[in-house]
Design an enzyme around this catalytic site. Structure first.
Site, short mmCIF file in Angstrom:
data_model
loop_
_atom_site.label_atom_id
_atom_site.label_comp_id
_atom_site.label_asym_id
_atom_site.label_seq_id
_atom_site.Cartn_x
_atom_site.Cartn_y
_atom_site.Cartn_z
N GLU A 52 0.82 -1.22 0.00
CA GLU A 52 0.00 0.00 0.00
C GLU A 52 0.85 1.27 0.00
OE1 GLU A 52 -0.79 -2.69 1.76
OE2 GLU A 52 -2.65 -3.18 0.72
N PHE A 106 -3.22 2.30 6.96
CA PHE A 106 -2.11 2.64 7.87
C PHE A 106 -0.76 2.52 7.17
CE2 PHE A 106 -5.37 1.08 11.00
CZ PHE A 106 -5.61 2.32 11.56
N HIS A 162 -11.08 -5.01 7.96
CA HIS A 162 -11.67 -4.75 6.65
C HIS A 162 -12.78 -3.70 6.76
CE1 HIS A 162 -9.52 -8.33 5.55
NE2 HIS A 162 -10.03 -8.36 4.33
#
Lengths: 326, 52
Positions: free
Chosen positions: A60, A88, A129
């Site tokens: 990410e 995060f 999630h």
């Protein structure tokens, strides 16, 4: 006009913008050939090619950094974070880099990025999630945060977000992806960022909400009107940073009472900010304190107990009763 | 129901409700025409019926 689900409306918005502007790029984990874990990008790689719509490694921070780099080179990236709980990993690139680029460079560079991420409870997902982390982003100057509650708004807001010259975080509630259909125009249209909408008119109390909780608010308001004959006005914020305080204040001046309903834990989300702004701008019109309706301050619960944890229409109605009796 | 442009703090509004007084009937003497607790008390004692 076509009857679309929210996921179809989102897909349609990206399709139209990819077709309109060759600088628009779409990437993330499994968004290319596979068409996305929720089918949001289904068929788009085939239509626009691997140079416009492509898969990335599973990282990410790398995805968000790629978006930063491409955006200052003139592209308009739509970067998907597979689930919002994984934001995060990418927080420095989003909040520490892209959100500051225009300010930091004195306007020489900007980051016209849209980050898309699914989130939201009620569908029994595994850990991290469903978490509502929008409050974390809403505290970041330099970024806008959008949370649509229906297919029509989702399409119009996403097109606005893609055309915006600064970073926008676009949050898609998983429970709303396919839970209902709505008339959505086939052509491109925009819904302005930063504008709330009164989705139900009322005169006795204002319910301010966003995301899936808008529907919970509407159910509560409907049931309450039927059983008690008291009318609640429901406001869908649509954008939670910046907050459309004018629409809220106008409603509070009319109803003199308000509650804020969110799916995020009590001290997360943006309910406290809404309450603070009402206190600053409309206290002389208030008959009673502005109450928050939110889940308890715990970790997002294990799937089997999420229905107990998430706010229900019944819980909203008891807050309405309380605010009317104070 | 309460008139739209009545200005009063929540405490004064609650006080008026407890006194069974319609706050929109009270002339406010506070800043910007705000209805104060004293205004409510005066009204209850029958002192001031001015509708503004």
């Amino acid at each position: 006009m076509a009857q679309l689900t929210m996921i179809q409306a989102i897909s349609n918005a990206m399709d139209l913008e990819l077709g309109r502007d060759e600088k628009v790029l779409l990437f993330g984990e499994d968004v290319g050939q596979s068409g996305g874990v929720f089918r949001a990008t289904d068929g788009l790689q085939k239509k626009y090619g691997v140079e416009r719509v492509f898969d990335t490694p599973l990282a990410e921070s790398g995805i968000a950094g790629l978006a930063t780099g491409l955006s200052i080179q003139g592209f308009r990236p739509i970067a998907e974070i597979q689930f919002f709980g994984f934001v995060f990993e990418a927080m420095d690139e989003i909040a520490g880099q892209a959100a500051r680029m225009r300010y930091r460079s004195g306007g020489r560079y900007s980051c016209p990025i849209v980050y898309r991420a699914p989130f939201g409870g009620g569908v029994k997902t595994p850990e991290l999630h469903a978490d509502s982390l929008e409050g974390v982003l809403a505290q970041m100057p330099g970024i806008k945060v959008v949370v649509p509650s229906n297919p029509y708004d989702a399409k119009g807001l996403l097109i606005s977000a893609i055309r915006d010259d600064d970073p926008v975080f676009f949050l898609e509630h998983m429970k709303l992806y396919r839970s209902f259909r709505q008339e959505v125009p086939e052509e491109a249209y925009t819904v302005p960022l930063g504008q709330a909408k009164v989705v139900r008119e009322g005169k006795d109390v204002t319910i301010i909400s966003y995301g899936a909780m808008v529907h919970t608010a509407e159910k509560a308001a409907e049931e309450w009107a039927k059983t008690r004959g008291i009318s609640a006005e429901v406001i869908d914020l649509r954008t939670i940073r910046p907050i459309d305080i004018e629409t809220i204040v106008a409603s509070v001046k009319k109803t003199h009472r308000a509650v804020v309903l969110q799916e995020a834990q009590r001290t997360a989300g943006i309910a406290a900010e809404v309450v603070a702004q009402i206190n600053e701008q409309a206290i002389f019109y208030l008959e009673a304190p502005v109450l928050r309706i939110a889940p308890p301050d715990t970790i997002y619960p294990f799937a089997m107990i999420e229905d107990e944890w998430l706010p229900t229409p019944k819980r909203v109605m008891s807050a309405l009763e309380k605010v009317m009796s104070l | 129901s309460v008139a739209h442009d009545v200005l009063a703090t929540p405490g004064v509004r609650k006080f008026a409700r407890e006194q069974h007084v319609d706050i929109s009937q009270i002339h406010g003497t506070g800043a910007h025409g705000k209805v104060t607790k004293e205004d409510v008390a005066t009204f209850v004692q029958g002192g001031d019926h001015v509708v503004v």
